[in-house]
Structures are given as structure tokens and as C-alpha cells.
Design an enzyme around this catalytic site. Sequence first.
Site: not given
Ligand SMILES: CC(C)(COP(=O)(O)OP(=O)(O)OC[C@H]1O[C@@H](n2cnc3c(N)ncnc32)[C@H](O)[C@@H]1OP(=O)(O)O)[C@@H](O)C(=O)NCCC(=O)NCCSC(=O)CC(=O)O
Length: 477
Positions: A181, A261, A347, A351, A380, A384
Site C-alpha cells: 500500500c 524499510h 492536514h 494510511h 468507509h 482499502n
Molecule cells: C480485522 C479487523 C477489522 C477486526 O476488527 P476488531 O479488531 O475490532 O475485531 P476483533 O479483534 O474482535 O476480531 C474479530 C475476529 O477476527 C479475528 N481476526 C482479527 N484480525 C485477524 C487477522 N489478521 N487474521 C485472522 N483473524 C483475525 C479475531 O481473532 C477475531 O476472531 P475470533 O472471534 O474467532 O477470535 C481489525 O482487527 C483490523 O482492521 N485489522 C487490520 C487489518 C489489516 O491488517 N490492515 C492492513 C492491510 S495491509 C496494508 O494496508 C498494507 C499493504 O498491503 O501493503
Amino acid sequence: MSSSMAAAVSSLRALPLHTLVPLVASALAFVVTVFRRLLRRQRPVYLLNYSCHLPDADRQCNLEVCEYFGLRSKRYTDETADFMRLIFRKSGLGQETFAPPFIFSGKFEKTLAFAIQEAEEGLFTVVSQLLAKSDVSPRDVSVLIVACSMFSPQPSLASMIVRRFKMRDDVKVYSFAGMGCSAGTVGIDMAARLLRVQRRPGYALVVVTENTSLNWYFGNNKHMLVTNCIFRVGSAAALVTDVPARRADAKYELMRTLRTHHGADDAAYNAAVQMEDEDGGVGVALTKDLVRVAGAGLRSHIATLAPYVLPVSELLRYVYRVAWAYSGGNPKAAAALVPDFQRAFEHMCIHSGGKAVIDTVAKLLGFAPAVVEPARATLHRFGNTSSSLVFYELAYFEAKRRVRAGDRLWMLAFGTGFKACSVVWRALRDSGPDADNPWNGCAHRYPAALPVPTPRRQNYQPQPTEQQQQQEEQKKH
Ligand SMILES: CC(C)(COP(=O)(O)OP(=O)(O)OC[C@H]1O[C@@H](n2cnc3c(N)ncnc32)[C@H](O)[C@@H]1OP(=O)(O)O)[C@@H](O)C(=O)NCCC(=O)NCCSC(=O)CC(=O)O
């Protein structure tokens, strides 16, 4: 020689040798330094304009669309469908993000043809919109940089653009993949560096997209399912120039870029990886550790950035607070302190790769909800969209008419690897929304449209799927 000059020379001659030599040496050093600085002075680089892709409304992907696709594909267990529903509800994504074409095709297979269609729709749209509104011909472009992390076809995405827009044959083309990203900000940094080494001023076109078609995951690995739930369609193009005459038309001037990095650390390297599950299903796994890794990466990134962007008063205040915490015998509190970056920028395009990522940045940098509102709104409305996110966020500021001439703007992105990249701009004029601003028609709904924040790991009761309801009904009879 005038009489005053002659008087100065004769008074210099009158000086003793041990005073005269250092004086002349310092004067010479001063002249040489100024001369070298002038020679090395880089031409200013401007963001002439940029454009973001707004797919057609019939590509909108609400929870119902996802559930329907999941059910009809017959590739997910009930438990997996429940998990995706849970993540969708908690993700911070709204009901109007855009999914790739194959989701709506009625075919439940990912194919190269769908990936090409997804790429062409995004890339060609943003490039045509941008060139048209910037009064730049495709043949004016001397550098073309195209980034897409998950999809790298041959010929490259860059070649597809060169062919479509009939670009000139000496255009310098760079097509990079796997940069995650942060590729949008990395692309700007690269464009500025390439323009500065060219002899003549020119135009660099930076085009960024993500392509989920071939990485759509049909399996039960939760880390890979999270990617399905949060990654959405989006592309952006930006025209960067060092042509002095275009300063009057440009929106922003580039002040600074910084790339760090953190891939030497195993945890950082493994935080987000493309992989196969045990059944050979390919997808991108986002580990739960990613959020911690992003926080640690950000800490080290801002330590390098701070001295270049913060006013001296804030740096001194920060040093004083750290010293105070240390002298109070609290090294942990001292290490947790960060300077106030709101004193450096008006501003911030932070990310918006996921709800937890935004939460982490806000907590670490001590940002109030209003500061991260554009990031939450972008997540929203568009999900992503990877490397193009920071441009959708910039468009939000313009749609809200918040950008004033002289404002400083910070783009901060994270990418697989794991890396962080900052781009700092200064607004050259007040900016409102362009005709192709992707927020036109919906910006007024934000921030009111944002969901009420839910505490992480709150108790959640999954609703029964249609299939489960039918099975229950059958059992009853
Ligand atoms: C996934 C979420 C929306 C979940 O929301 P919450 O954290 O409020 O919910 P929570 O903690 O109750 O988790 C809900 C359930 O999801 C599971 N869970 C959460 N994250 C997980 C993951 N990464 N892998 C596997 N399971 C996951 C938890 O164990 C739980 O399961 P159970 O209930 O079974 O225990 C959030 O954690 C989030 O935004 N995470 C970050 C996402 C991310 O990695 N973004 C970056 C993308 S990469 C990027 O942007 C850079 C790039 O690509 O270069």
C-alpha cells in the site's frame, strides 16, 4: 577601483598575517559553499494534479452482495462465511465500496481476463481524466511509473498505458509490484528523483492501482479471508512536474519525502504475505501482528522525519518532556513520548489500510478523532484500495474545501515488506473539488456516516445464514 574599495584593501593589507590568513580562508570557504549550494539546488517539484477512479454504481459491494457471492460460489463453509460476515461488520467499511468485475459476473472463478479488465478499467480511466484536466498530452510525459502490488502481467501494466495513450518511444517506464500500500507515496518519491536527474524539466505520470481478482481467496484460512473483506477496487494517477511555467497551475509543491524499510526484521517481513494455503489456494495473509509491526515501523519512521518537519519550538518541547520523564526515573514513559505532529502539518492523509491500523496511528501520535476522520471516511467509502488510498484522502480534503494556500499536508503510507513512506506537500493555492473528485455527491454525508466506534473484541453473535435458516426450518418439519 573606487576609493572605498581601495581603502578596504589597504586596511586588509595592514592586518597581521596570522589574522589575515584565517580571514581570507573563511571568506573563500563561504564563497565556495554558496556556489556549491547554488549549483546543487534542486528544481522544485510540483503535483500538477491527480485523479481517482470512481467505478460505476453497479459495482458497489454491500454485505448482501458479499453474502450472495459467498453462498452462490459454494466455496466457503458456514463457519468461514460467519467469520467474513463478522470481519465485514467490524471492518469500518461501508456499504458502497467497489468490488472487482468478476464478483458480478456470475462466474465464480478468478481468471486472468477478469484481472486485466479490472486493471484496464481503473488505469485507463484515471489517466484519461488526469491528462484531460491538466492540459498535458500523453506525448509530454517523459517518465511513467506504474505500481500494482498483487498483479504483474506481461506486457506490464505500464506498457498497457503506453500502448493505449500512444506515448512517445523515449518515455522512461517503471512498473513495480509487491510494494504494497505504500506504492503511491513511493511512486511520488521516485518521480521526483527521476525528474531531478533529467537535464530538461518534464512530466512524470504516477499511476497506482491494486488488483484483487487473482488474489481473491476461496478457502478457510482466516488471515487470507481478512484480505477479501477489506481490500476493494481503486486507482489513482498523479502528474508530477518540474516545469517552472506550470507552477501557476500546480496544486502542491513537494517539500520532502522519506522512505524507511523495516524488512530486516522477520516479524515485519512476515506481517503481510502472499501465500498458498494447505489446499493450494492463493491469497494474501494479513497476520494479527501487522498492527503491532505498523506501530513499531511508524515509531522509527517518525524519529527520522521529525527533525526535518517539526518547528524548533516543538522539537525543544519534545526534548524537554523526554528529559523530564528520564529525570523522574521513568524511562518507559520517556520512550513512549512522541512530538506533536499537528504542529508540523495542517492536514494528514494517514494510511487507512484497516480500522485497527488507523486506531494504532491515532493512539501512537496522539491524534484526536477529527484528525483521523478523513482516514476513517476513506476506509468507509472506498475500503482499502491500497496504494491509491492517500489520493482518495487528499480528494476528501479538497471535497470538504479544507485546503488553503500555504497549508502543509502529510501523506503517510505503510506497505508490505514492511515499509513506511512519507510525502510532505505545501498547498500552492486553495483547492476545492475537481469535477472528477470521487467524493462529489457523498462528501457531505461525512463524518456523520461513520459508524459509532465499537470496542475491539466485543461479544458478537453471528446471524444465521440463509442456508442455516433453511436447514433449521427443514429440521423443524
Ligand atoms: C480485522 C479487523 C477489522 C477486526 O476488527 P476488531 O479488531 O475490532 O475485531 P476483533 O479483534 O474482535 O476480531 C474479530 C475476529 O477476527 C479475528 N481476526 C482479527 N484480525 C485477524 C487477522 N489478521 N487474521 C485472522 N483473524 C483475525 C479475531 O481473532 C477475531 O476472531 P475470533 O472471534 O474467532 O477470535 C481489525 O482487527 C483490523 O482492521 N485489522 C487490520 C487489518 C489489516 O491488517 N490492515 C492492513 C492491510 S495491509 C496494508 O494496508 C498494507 C499493504 O498491503 O501493503
